[in-house]
Design a protein around this motif. Structure first.
Motif, PDB file in Angstrom:
ATOM      1  N   ASP A  92      43.246  80.654  57.969  1.00 44.74           N
ATOM      2  CA  ASP A  92      44.225  80.813  59.041  1.00 44.74           C
ATOM      3  C   ASP A  92      43.629  80.201  60.308  1.00 44.74           C
ATOM      4  OD1 ASP A  92      45.988  81.618  61.024  1.00 44.74           O
ATOM      5  OD2 ASP A  92      46.333  83.591  60.154  1.00 44.74           O
ATOM      6  N   HIS A  93      43.890  78.915  60.501  1.00 43.91           N
ATOM      7  CA  HIS A  93      43.261  78.211  61.616  1.00 43.91           C
ATOM      8  C   HIS A  93      43.712  78.776  62.958  1.00 43.91           C
ATOM      9  CE1 HIS A  93      41.499  75.146  64.054  1.00 43.91           C
ATOM     10  NE2 HIS A  93      42.659  74.687  64.464  1.00 43.91           N
ATOM     11  N   ALA A  94      44.987  79.106  63.091  1.00 38.48           N
ATOM     12  CA  ALA A  94      45.491  79.620  64.363  1.00 38.48           C
ATOM     13  C   ALA A  94      44.798  80.929  64.728  1.00 38.48           C
ATOM     14  CB  ALA A  94      47.006  79.828  64.281  1.00 38.48           C
ATOM     15  N   ALA A  95      44.577  81.789  63.746  1.00 37.51           N
ATOM     16  CA  ALA A  95      43.939  83.077  64.014  1.00 37.51           C
ATOM     17  C   ALA A  95      42.487  82.893  64.435  1.00 37.51           C
ATOM     18  CB  ALA A  95      44.019  83.967  62.778  1.00 37.51           C
ATOM     19  N   GLU A  96      41.767  82.012  63.758  1.00 38.27           N
ATOM     20  CA  GLU A  96      40.364  81.819  64.145  1.00 38.27           C
ATOM     21  C   GLU A  96      40.266  81.155  65.510  1.00 38.27           C
ATOM     22  OE1 GLU A  96      38.086  79.418  61.456  1.00 38.27           O
ATOM     23  OE2 GLU A  96      39.457  77.714  61.547  1.00 38.27           O
ATOM     24  N   GLN A  97      41.202  80.253  65.825  1.00 41.63           N
ATOM     25  CA  GLN A  97      41.189  79.622  67.140  1.00 41.63           C
ATOM     26  C   GLN A  97      41.390  80.645  68.251  1.00 41.63           C
ATOM     27  OE1 GLN A  97      39.745  76.432  66.656  1.00 41.63           O
ATOM     28  NE2 GLN A  97      41.158  75.893  68.283  1.00 41.63           N
TER      29      GLN A  97
END
Length: 504
Positions: A92-97
Protein backbone atom coordinates in the motif's frame (compact mmCIF):
# COMPACT_ATOMS: atom_id res chain seq x y z
CA UNK A 1 31.60 -19.14 -30.55
CA UNK A 2 32.85 -16.67 -27.93
CA UNK A 3 36.43 -17.84 -28.43
CA UNK A 4 36.03 -17.55 -32.21
CA UNK A 5 34.89 -13.93 -31.83
CA UNK A 6 37.98 -13.06 -29.79
CA UNK A 7 40.23 -14.87 -32.25
CA UNK A 8 38.69 -13.01 -35.16
CA UNK A 9 39.47 -9.63 -33.62
CA UNK A 10 42.98 -10.65 -32.68
CA UNK A 11 43.58 -11.81 -36.24
CA UNK A 12 42.90 -8.29 -37.47
CA UNK A 13 46.18 -7.14 -35.96
CA UNK A 14 48.11 -10.31 -35.31
CA UNK A 15 50.91 -9.40 -37.70
CA UNK A 16 52.11 -6.56 -35.47
CA UNK A 17 52.73 -6.11 -31.72
CA UNK A 18 49.88 -4.24 -30.10
CA UNK A 19 52.05 -1.19 -29.42
CA UNK A 20 52.64 -0.79 -33.16
CA UNK A 21 48.98 -1.01 -34.14
CA UNK A 22 46.79 2.02 -34.77
CA UNK A 23 43.99 0.45 -32.73
CA UNK A 24 43.77 -2.46 -30.30
CA UNK A 25 41.39 -5.43 -30.68
CA UNK A 26 39.18 -3.94 -27.95
CA UNK A 27 38.86 -0.65 -29.81
CA UNK A 28 37.68 -2.55 -32.88
CA UNK A 29 34.77 -4.25 -31.13
CA UNK A 30 31.52 -3.41 -33.00
CA UNK A 31 29.94 -1.49 -30.12
CA UNK A 32 26.85 0.53 -31.02
CA UNK A 33 26.46 3.81 -29.12
CA UNK A 34 22.90 5.11 -28.74
CA UNK A 35 22.24 8.42 -26.95
CA UNK A 36 18.69 9.41 -26.03
CA UNK A 37 17.50 13.04 -26.28
CA UNK A 38 17.67 13.26 -22.47
CA UNK A 39 21.39 12.43 -22.59
CA UNK A 40 21.24 8.81 -21.39
CA UNK A 41 23.92 6.78 -23.17
CA UNK A 42 23.54 3.14 -24.18
CA UNK A 43 26.33 0.91 -25.47
CA UNK A 44 25.31 -2.33 -27.20
CA UNK A 45 27.52 -5.24 -28.21
CA UNK A 46 26.09 -8.40 -29.70
CA UNK A 47 28.03 -11.53 -28.78
CA UNK A 48 26.67 -14.75 -30.24
CA UNK A 49 26.96 -17.82 -28.07
CA UNK A 50 25.39 -18.33 -24.67
CA UNK A 51 21.77 -17.02 -24.68
CA UNK A 52 22.39 -14.50 -21.91
CA UNK A 53 22.67 -10.72 -21.63
CA UNK A 54 24.71 -8.69 -19.13
CA UNK A 55 23.66 -5.23 -18.02
CA UNK A 56 25.85 -2.63 -16.27
CA UNK A 57 24.52 0.83 -15.43
CA UNK A 58 27.01 3.39 -14.15
CA UNK A 59 26.07 6.77 -12.72
CA UNK A 60 28.50 9.66 -12.39
CA UNK A 61 27.54 9.72 -8.73
CA UNK A 62 30.20 8.64 -6.25
CA UNK A 63 31.61 9.50 -2.89
CA UNK A 64 33.57 12.40 -4.33
CA UNK A 65 30.28 14.09 -5.33
CA UNK A 66 28.87 14.31 -1.80
CA UNK A 67 28.78 17.67 -0.08
CA UNK A 68 29.88 18.37 3.48
CA UNK A 69 27.72 16.66 6.06
CA UNK A 70 26.36 13.79 3.97
CA UNK A 71 29.35 11.48 3.47
CA UNK A 72 28.22 7.91 2.89
CA UNK A 73 25.06 9.01 1.07
CA UNK A 74 26.26 7.70 -2.31
CA UNK A 75 26.68 4.26 -0.75
CA UNK A 76 23.41 4.54 1.19
CA UNK A 77 21.51 5.49 -1.96
CA UNK A 78 22.96 2.44 -3.70
CA UNK A 79 21.14 0.39 -1.05
CA UNK A 80 17.97 2.43 -1.50
CA UNK A 81 17.67 1.69 -5.20
CA UNK A 82 16.93 -1.94 -4.32
CA UNK A 83 13.98 -0.98 -2.12
CA UNK A 84 11.51 -0.66 -4.97
CA UNK A 85 9.09 1.83 -6.46
CA UNK A 86 5.44 2.86 -5.97
CA UNK A 87 4.42 -0.42 -7.64
CA UNK A 88 7.23 -2.76 -6.57
CA UNK A 89 8.08 -3.61 -2.99
CA UNK A 90 4.86 -2.35 -1.41
CA UNK A 91 1.38 -3.52 -0.41
CA UNK A 92 0.00 0.00 0.00
CA UNK A 93 2.20 2.80 -1.30
CA UNK A 94 -0.19 5.59 -0.30
CA UNK A 95 -0.32 4.36 3.30
CA UNK A 96 3.45 4.09 3.66
CA UNK A 97 3.90 7.53 2.09
CA UNK A 98 1.62 8.99 4.76
CA UNK A 99 3.95 7.60 7.41
CA UNK A 100 7.15 9.04 5.98
CA UNK A 101 6.71 12.61 7.37
CA UNK A 102 6.14 11.23 10.89
CA UNK A 103 9.20 9.01 10.63
CA UNK A 104 11.33 11.85 9.25
CA UNK A 105 10.23 14.21 12.05
CA UNK A 106 11.40 11.79 14.73
CA UNK A 107 14.63 11.14 12.84
CA UNK A 108 15.26 14.90 12.57
CA UNK A 109 14.74 15.30 16.32
CA UNK A 110 17.17 12.45 16.96
CA UNK A 111 19.74 14.08 14.68
CA UNK A 112 19.41 17.44 16.43
CA UNK A 113 20.07 15.79 19.78
CA UNK A 114 22.93 13.67 18.39
CA UNK A 115 24.67 16.76 17.00
CA UNK A 116 24.96 18.23 20.50
CA UNK A 117 27.87 15.86 21.02
CA UNK A 118 28.85 15.40 24.63
CA UNK A 119 25.95 17.66 25.69
CA UNK A 120 23.37 15.32 24.13
CA UNK A 121 20.80 13.84 26.49
CA UNK A 122 21.28 10.08 26.23
CA UNK A 123 17.85 9.36 27.70
CA UNK A 124 16.19 11.57 25.08
CA UNK A 125 18.17 9.90 22.32
CA UNK A 126 17.22 6.45 23.61
CA UNK A 127 13.51 7.35 23.57
CA UNK A 128 13.78 8.86 20.09
CA UNK A 129 15.60 5.80 18.74
CA UNK A 130 12.91 3.55 20.14
CA UNK A 131 10.16 5.71 18.66
CA UNK A 132 11.93 5.72 15.29
CA UNK A 133 12.21 1.93 15.42
CA UNK A 134 8.50 1.59 16.22
CA UNK A 135 7.45 3.85 13.34
CA UNK A 136 9.69 2.09 10.84
CA UNK A 137 8.33 -1.27 12.02
CA UNK A 138 4.81 0.01 11.42
CA UNK A 139 5.71 1.24 7.94
CA UNK A 140 7.38 -2.12 7.26
CA UNK A 141 3.93 -3.67 7.45
CA UNK A 142 3.28 -2.19 4.00
CA UNK A 143 6.60 -3.41 2.55
CA UNK A 144 7.07 -6.46 0.34
CA UNK A 145 10.67 -7.14 1.30
CA UNK A 146 13.22 -7.84 -1.45
CA UNK A 147 10.55 -7.99 -4.15
CA UNK A 148 12.90 -6.65 -6.84
CA UNK A 149 15.40 -9.38 -6.07
CA UNK A 150 12.73 -12.09 -6.11
CA UNK A 151 11.24 -10.95 -9.43
CA UNK A 152 14.64 -10.98 -11.06
CA UNK A 153 15.71 -14.29 -9.53
CA UNK A 154 12.50 -16.00 -10.68
CA UNK A 155 13.36 -14.84 -14.18
CA UNK A 156 16.87 -16.26 -14.11
CA UNK A 157 18.92 -13.23 -13.05
CA UNK A 158 22.43 -13.86 -11.72
CA UNK A 159 25.14 -11.64 -10.24
CA UNK A 160 22.61 -9.06 -9.04
CA UNK A 161 24.60 -6.44 -7.17
CA UNK A 162 25.93 -2.87 -7.07
CA UNK A 163 29.02 -1.00 -5.91
CA UNK A 164 29.88 2.54 -4.93
CA UNK A 165 33.32 4.08 -5.36
CA UNK A 166 34.81 7.56 -5.42
CA UNK A 167 33.97 8.39 -9.04
CA UNK A 168 30.63 6.63 -9.47
CA UNK A 169 28.11 3.93 -8.64
CA UNK A 170 27.20 0.94 -10.77
CA UNK A 171 24.35 -1.58 -10.80
CA UNK A 172 24.63 -4.88 -12.63
CA UNK A 173 23.24 -8.34 -13.32
CA UNK A 174 22.72 -10.81 -16.15
CA UNK A 175 19.50 -12.30 -17.54
CA UNK A 176 18.52 -14.98 -20.02
CA UNK A 177 18.29 -13.37 -23.46
CA UNK A 178 14.55 -14.01 -23.70
CA UNK A 179 14.02 -11.97 -20.50
CA UNK A 180 16.01 -8.92 -21.59
CA UNK A 181 12.99 -6.62 -21.72
CA UNK A 182 12.48 -7.16 -17.99
CA UNK A 183 15.67 -5.19 -17.32
CA UNK A 184 14.32 -2.20 -19.25
CA UNK A 185 10.98 -2.28 -17.43
CA UNK A 186 12.42 -2.63 -13.92
CA UNK A 187 15.42 -0.35 -14.34
CA UNK A 188 13.35 2.36 -15.98
CA UNK A 189 10.87 2.22 -13.12
CA UNK A 190 13.40 2.40 -10.30
CA UNK A 191 15.37 5.23 -11.92
CA UNK A 192 12.20 7.26 -12.48
CA UNK A 193 10.38 6.42 -9.26
CA UNK A 194 12.61 5.21 -6.42
CA UNK A 195 10.94 4.95 -3.02
CA UNK A 196 13.30 5.37 -0.08
CA UNK A 197 11.44 2.96 2.19
CA UNK A 198 13.07 1.50 5.33
CA UNK A 199 15.49 4.41 5.05
CA UNK A 200 16.66 4.73 8.65
CA UNK A 201 17.01 1.02 9.29
CA UNK A 202 19.08 0.80 6.10
CA UNK A 203 21.14 3.73 7.36
CA UNK A 204 21.96 1.53 10.36
CA UNK A 205 23.02 -1.25 7.96
CA UNK A 206 25.45 1.15 6.26
CA UNK A 207 26.80 2.18 9.66
CA UNK A 208 27.40 -1.49 10.48
CA UNK A 209 29.22 -1.90 7.16
CA UNK A 210 31.52 0.93 8.20
CA UNK A 211 32.27 -0.85 11.47
CA UNK A 212 33.09 -4.08 9.63
CA UNK A 213 35.09 -2.52 6.77
CA UNK A 214 36.94 0.23 8.62
CA UNK A 215 36.68 0.36 12.39
CA UNK A 216 37.42 -3.34 13.02
CA UNK A 217 39.49 -4.06 9.90
CA UNK A 218 43.19 -3.16 10.13
CA UNK A 219 43.77 -2.35 6.47
CA UNK A 220 40.50 -0.41 6.19
CA UNK A 221 41.39 1.65 9.25
CA UNK A 222 44.92 2.37 8.00
CA UNK A 223 43.77 3.27 4.50
CA UNK A 224 41.17 5.72 5.78
CA UNK A 225 43.73 7.53 7.95
CA UNK A 226 46.30 7.43 5.14
CA UNK A 227 43.97 9.05 2.58
CA UNK A 228 42.87 11.70 5.06
CA UNK A 229 46.52 12.57 5.69
CA UNK A 230 47.37 12.68 1.98
CA UNK A 231 44.32 14.72 0.87
CA UNK A 232 43.72 17.74 3.07
CA UNK A 233 41.41 19.59 0.68
CA UNK A 234 40.15 17.27 -2.07
CA UNK A 235 37.25 14.91 -1.27
CA UNK A 236 39.35 11.90 -2.31
CA UNK A 237 40.43 12.08 1.33
CA UNK A 238 36.90 11.32 2.52
CA UNK A 239 35.88 7.66 2.94
CA UNK A 240 33.30 6.39 0.45
CA UNK A 241 31.57 4.41 3.19
CA UNK A 242 31.17 7.71 5.05
CA UNK A 243 32.18 9.23 8.37
CA UNK A 244 30.38 7.76 11.35
CA UNK A 245 29.00 11.09 12.58
CA UNK A 246 27.59 11.91 9.14
CA UNK A 247 26.13 8.48 8.35
CA UNK A 248 24.17 8.61 11.59
CA UNK A 249 22.78 12.05 10.75
CA UNK A 250 21.97 11.86 7.02
CA UNK A 251 18.27 12.38 6.28
CA UNK A 252 15.89 10.98 3.71
CA UNK A 253 15.58 14.46 2.21
CA UNK A 254 19.36 14.72 1.79
CA UNK A 255 19.41 11.39 -0.03
CA UNK A 256 16.56 12.56 -2.30
CA UNK A 257 18.51 15.74 -3.08
CA UNK A 258 21.59 13.67 -3.91
CA UNK A 259 19.46 11.57 -6.26
CA UNK A 260 17.99 14.67 -7.91
CA UNK A 261 21.44 16.14 -8.54
CA UNK A 262 23.29 13.08 -9.80
CA UNK A 263 20.89 10.37 -10.97
CA UNK A 264 19.56 12.14 -14.04
CA UNK A 265 19.64 10.07 -17.25
CA UNK A 266 22.30 12.42 -18.67
CA UNK A 267 24.61 11.26 -15.85
CA UNK A 268 24.22 7.57 -16.61
CA UNK A 269 25.73 5.05 -19.00
CA UNK A 270 24.28 1.61 -19.71
CA UNK A 271 26.34 -1.15 -21.30
CA UNK A 272 24.43 -4.18 -22.64
CA UNK A 273 26.49 -7.11 -23.89
CA UNK A 274 25.39 -10.57 -24.98
CA UNK A 275 22.97 -12.39 -27.24
CA UNK A 276 20.94 -9.34 -28.27
CA UNK A 277 19.13 -7.80 -31.21
CA UNK A 278 20.66 -4.31 -31.25
CA UNK A 279 17.69 -2.71 -33.04
CA UNK A 280 15.31 -4.14 -30.44
CA UNK A 281 17.54 -2.83 -27.65
CA UNK A 282 17.36 0.63 -29.19
CA UNK A 283 13.56 0.50 -29.32
CA UNK A 284 13.29 -0.60 -25.69
CA UNK A 285 15.75 2.08 -24.59
CA UNK A 286 13.58 4.72 -26.26
CA UNK A 287 10.36 3.22 -24.90
CA UNK A 288 11.35 2.80 -21.25
CA UNK A 289 13.84 5.63 -20.72
CA UNK A 290 13.06 8.25 -23.35
CA UNK A 291 10.38 9.98 -21.26
CA UNK A 292 12.60 10.54 -18.21
CA UNK A 293 13.44 14.25 -18.01
CA UNK A 294 17.09 15.20 -18.27
CA UNK A 295 18.67 16.06 -14.94
CA UNK A 296 21.29 18.55 -13.84
CA UNK A 297 24.65 18.36 -15.61
CA UNK A 298 27.31 16.57 -13.64
CA UNK A 299 29.08 18.98 -11.29
CA UNK A 300 32.81 18.31 -11.35
CA UNK A 301 34.76 18.79 -8.14
CA UNK A 302 36.47 22.19 -8.33
CA UNK A 303 38.60 21.88 -5.18
CA UNK A 304 42.24 21.31 -6.01
CA UNK A 305 44.63 19.65 -3.60
CA UNK A 306 47.42 22.11 -2.75
CA UNK A 307 50.96 21.03 -3.55
CA UNK A 308 52.46 19.03 -0.69
CA UNK A 309 55.51 20.75 0.79
CA UNK A 310 56.91 18.13 3.11
CA UNK A 311 56.71 14.48 4.01
CA UNK A 312 53.71 13.51 6.13
CA UNK A 313 53.98 10.53 8.48
CA UNK A 314 51.29 9.01 10.64
CA UNK A 315 51.00 5.98 12.88
CA UNK A 316 47.69 4.21 13.47
CA UNK A 317 47.49 2.08 16.59
CA UNK A 318 45.59 -1.19 16.35
CA UNK A 319 46.17 -4.59 17.86
CA UNK A 320 47.07 -6.37 14.63
CA UNK A 321 50.09 -7.23 12.55
CA UNK A 322 51.91 -4.19 11.09
CA UNK A 323 51.05 -2.72 7.71
CA UNK A 324 52.60 0.01 5.57
CA UNK A 325 51.18 2.45 3.04
CA UNK A 326 53.21 5.00 1.07
CA UNK A 327 51.69 7.46 -1.37
CA UNK A 328 52.94 10.10 -3.81
CA UNK A 329 50.66 12.67 -5.43
CA UNK A 330 50.35 12.12 -9.21
CA UNK A 331 48.00 13.40 -11.93
CA UNK A 332 44.58 12.08 -12.96
CA UNK A 333 44.15 9.07 -15.26
CA UNK A 334 43.80 11.14 -18.45
CA UNK A 335 47.10 12.95 -17.90
CA UNK A 336 49.79 11.76 -20.37
CA UNK A 337 52.10 10.75 -17.51
CA UNK A 338 49.60 8.15 -16.28
CA UNK A 339 50.81 5.69 -18.92
CA UNK A 340 54.40 5.78 -17.69
CA UNK A 341 53.24 5.62 -14.07
CA UNK A 342 51.24 2.50 -14.86
CA UNK A 343 54.31 0.95 -16.47
CA UNK A 344 56.39 1.87 -13.40
CA UNK A 345 53.90 0.14 -11.09
CA UNK A 346 54.20 -3.08 -13.10
CA UNK A 347 58.00 -2.91 -13.21
CA UNK A 348 58.10 -2.62 -9.44
CA UNK A 349 55.37 -5.06 -8.34
CA UNK A 350 53.81 -6.71 -11.41
CA UNK A 351 54.50 -10.39 -10.78
CA UNK A 352 57.09 -12.52 -8.98
CA UNK A 353 59.97 -11.33 -11.18
CA UNK A 354 59.21 -7.62 -10.65
CA UNK A 355 61.77 -5.67 -8.65
CA UNK A 356 60.09 -5.35 -5.28
CA UNK A 357 58.26 -8.69 -5.28
CA UNK A 358 61.42 -10.55 -6.27
CA UNK A 359 63.44 -8.71 -3.62
CA UNK A 360 61.06 -8.63 -0.65
CA UNK A 361 58.77 -11.63 -1.16
CA UNK A 362 60.84 -14.18 -3.08
CA UNK A 363 64.48 -13.58 -2.09
CA UNK A 364 64.45 -11.94 1.35
CA UNK A 365 61.06 -13.31 2.48
CA UNK A 366 60.63 -10.05 4.32
CA UNK A 367 57.10 -9.35 3.07
CA UNK A 368 53.92 -11.33 2.56
CA UNK A 369 52.84 -8.75 0.02
CA UNK A 370 54.08 -5.64 -1.72
CA UNK A 371 51.86 -3.92 -4.27
CA UNK A 372 51.96 -0.65 -6.19
CA UNK A 373 48.94 1.02 -7.74
CA UNK A 374 47.04 4.21 -8.49
CA UNK A 375 44.19 5.23 -6.20
CA UNK A 376 41.68 6.23 -4.86
CA UNK A 377 40.03 7.33 -8.13
CA UNK A 378 40.63 8.19 -11.77
CA UNK A 379 38.81 11.40 -12.57
CA UNK A 380 40.97 13.73 -10.45
CA UNK A 381 44.64 13.87 -9.35
CA UNK A 382 45.36 10.86 -7.16
CA UNK A 383 48.13 8.85 -5.48
CA UNK A 384 50.73 6.36 -6.61
CA UNK A 385 50.70 4.00 -3.66
CA UNK A 386 52.70 1.14 -2.17
CA UNK A 387 51.08 -1.29 0.26
CA UNK A 388 53.35 -3.65 2.20
CA UNK A 389 52.76 -6.44 4.71
CA UNK A 390 55.94 -7.59 6.51
CA UNK A 391 56.70 -11.14 7.63
CA UNK A 392 57.83 -11.31 11.27
CA UNK A 393 60.46 -10.59 12.44
CA UNK A 394 60.90 -8.24 9.50
CA UNK A 395 59.53 -4.71 9.82
CA UNK A 396 57.67 -2.07 7.84
CA UNK A 397 60.89 -0.04 7.90
CA UNK A 398 62.65 -2.71 5.84
CA UNK A 399 59.89 -2.58 3.24
CA UNK A 400 59.94 1.21 3.23
CA UNK A 401 63.70 1.28 2.72
CA UNK A 402 63.47 -1.18 -0.18
CA UNK A 403 60.79 0.92 -1.89
CA UNK A 404 62.91 4.07 -1.71
CA UNK A 405 66.02 2.26 -2.93
CA UNK A 406 64.25 0.84 -5.97
CA UNK A 407 62.73 4.22 -6.82
CA UNK A 408 66.14 5.89 -6.52
CA UNK A 409 67.63 3.17 -8.71
CA UNK A 410 65.15 3.95 -11.50
CA UNK A 411 65.79 7.65 -11.07
CA UNK A 412 69.50 6.93 -11.70
CA UNK A 413 69.09 4.26 -14.38
CA UNK A 414 66.02 3.61 -16.57
CA UNK A 415 64.46 0.13 -16.51
CA UNK A 416 66.04 -2.48 -18.74
CA UNK A 417 64.65 -3.64 -22.08
CA UNK A 418 64.04 -7.04 -20.47
CA UNK A 419 61.81 -5.48 -17.79
CA UNK A 420 59.92 -3.42 -20.34
CA UNK A 421 59.33 -6.49 -22.52
CA UNK A 422 58.09 -8.51 -19.55
CA UNK A 423 55.47 -5.86 -18.68
CA UNK A 424 54.43 -5.44 -22.30
CA UNK A 425 53.88 -9.18 -22.58
CA UNK A 426 51.71 -9.07 -19.44
CA UNK A 427 49.63 -6.22 -20.86
CA UNK A 428 49.15 -7.93 -24.21
CA UNK A 429 48.08 -11.16 -22.51
CA UNK A 430 45.62 -9.35 -20.24
CA UNK A 431 44.33 -7.48 -23.31
CA UNK A 432 43.24 -10.81 -24.75
CA UNK A 433 41.67 -12.02 -21.50
CA UNK A 434 39.69 -8.84 -21.01
CA UNK A 435 37.73 -9.55 -24.21
CA UNK A 436 36.38 -12.79 -22.73
CA UNK A 437 33.15 -12.50 -20.76
CA UNK A 438 30.08 -10.36 -21.38
CA UNK A 439 29.79 -8.95 -17.86
CA UNK A 440 33.47 -7.96 -17.85
CA UNK A 441 33.14 -6.17 -21.17
CA UNK A 442 30.00 -4.39 -20.00
CA UNK A 443 31.87 -3.11 -16.93
CA UNK A 444 34.73 -1.82 -19.07
CA UNK A 445 32.43 -0.07 -21.56
CA UNK A 446 30.27 1.58 -18.89
CA UNK A 447 33.22 2.70 -16.77
CA UNK A 448 35.22 4.12 -19.67
CA UNK A 449 32.24 5.98 -21.12
CA UNK A 450 31.15 7.36 -17.74
CA UNK A 451 34.63 8.50 -16.73
CA UNK A 452 36.10 9.59 -20.06
CA UNK A 453 33.08 9.99 -22.39
CA UNK A 454 34.48 7.32 -24.71
CA UNK A 455 34.08 3.56 -24.25
CA UNK A 456 37.32 2.97 -26.17
CA UNK A 457 39.54 4.90 -23.77
CA UNK A 458 40.39 2.03 -21.43
CA UNK A 459 41.46 -0.11 -24.39
CA UNK A 460 43.42 2.78 -25.87
CA UNK A 461 45.15 3.32 -22.54
CA UNK A 462 46.69 -0.17 -22.62
CA UNK A 463 47.95 0.39 -26.15
CA UNK A 464 49.52 3.68 -25.08
CA UNK A 465 51.17 2.04 -22.07
CA UNK A 466 52.85 -0.38 -24.46
CA UNK A 467 54.40 2.61 -26.25
CA UNK A 468 56.02 3.93 -23.05
CA UNK A 469 59.83 4.05 -23.22
CA UNK A 470 62.42 3.44 -20.47
CA UNK A 471 63.18 7.17 -20.57
CA UNK A 472 59.48 7.94 -19.91
CA UNK A 473 59.53 5.72 -16.82
CA UNK A 474 62.69 7.35 -15.54
CA UNK A 475 61.26 10.83 -16.16
CA UNK A 476 58.08 10.22 -14.10
CA UNK A 477 60.15 8.59 -11.35
CA UNK A 478 62.21 11.76 -11.15
CA UNK A 479 59.18 14.07 -11.42
CA UNK A 480 56.84 12.70 -8.74
CA UNK A 481 58.78 10.55 -6.29
CA UNK A 482 60.35 13.07 -3.96
CA UNK A 483 60.33 13.06 -0.18
CA UNK A 484 58.30 16.27 -0.01
CA UNK A 485 55.53 14.70 -2.10
CA UNK A 486 55.25 11.62 0.11
CA UNK A 487 52.75 10.45 2.75
CA UNK A 488 53.62 7.41 4.88
CA UNK A 489 51.23 5.53 7.17
CA UNK A 490 52.06 2.54 9.35
CA UNK A 491 49.82 0.33 11.46
CA UNK A 492 51.46 -0.37 14.82
CA UNK A 493 50.38 -2.27 17.90
CA UNK A 494 49.58 -0.18 20.99
CA UNK A 495 52.41 -0.33 23.50
CA UNK A 496 50.50 -2.52 25.96
CA UNK A 497 49.50 -5.02 23.26
CA UNK A 498 53.05 -5.12 21.91
CA UNK A 499 54.39 -5.88 25.40
CA UNK A 500 51.87 -8.70 25.90
CA UNK A 501 53.02 -10.18 22.60
CA UNK A 502 56.63 -10.07 23.69
CA UNK A 503 57.64 -7.29 21.30
CA UNK A 504 59.95 -4.59 22.62
Amino acid sequence: MRRRLIAAFLALGSALPLAAQDTSPGERLPVVRHVLPNGMTFLFLRRAGAPTVSFVTQFRAGGVDEWTGISGTAHLFEHMLFKGTPTLGTRDHAAEQRMFPRIDAVADSLTQEFRKGEAADTAVMRRLRERLRQLEDSARGFVVSNELDRVLTRNGAVNLNASTFNDGTNYFFSLPANRAELWFALEGDRIKNPVLREFYSERDVVMEERRLRVETQPFGLLREEFLQAAFRAHPYGRPVVGLASEIQAVSRNSAIEYFRRYYGPNNSVVAIVGDIDVDQMRRWADQYFGSIPSGEPHRPVVTQEPAQRGERRIEVEYDANPLLMIGYHVPEAMHPDSRALSMLASILTGGRTSRLVARLVVQQRAAQQIAAGLQPGSRYPRLFTFTGVPVAPHTTQEIETAVYEELERIQREPPTDFEMTRVRNQIEASGVRRLDGSIGLAFQFASSEALYNDWKTSFRFDREVLAVTPADVQRVARTYFSRNNRTVATLVRPAAAATRGGIN
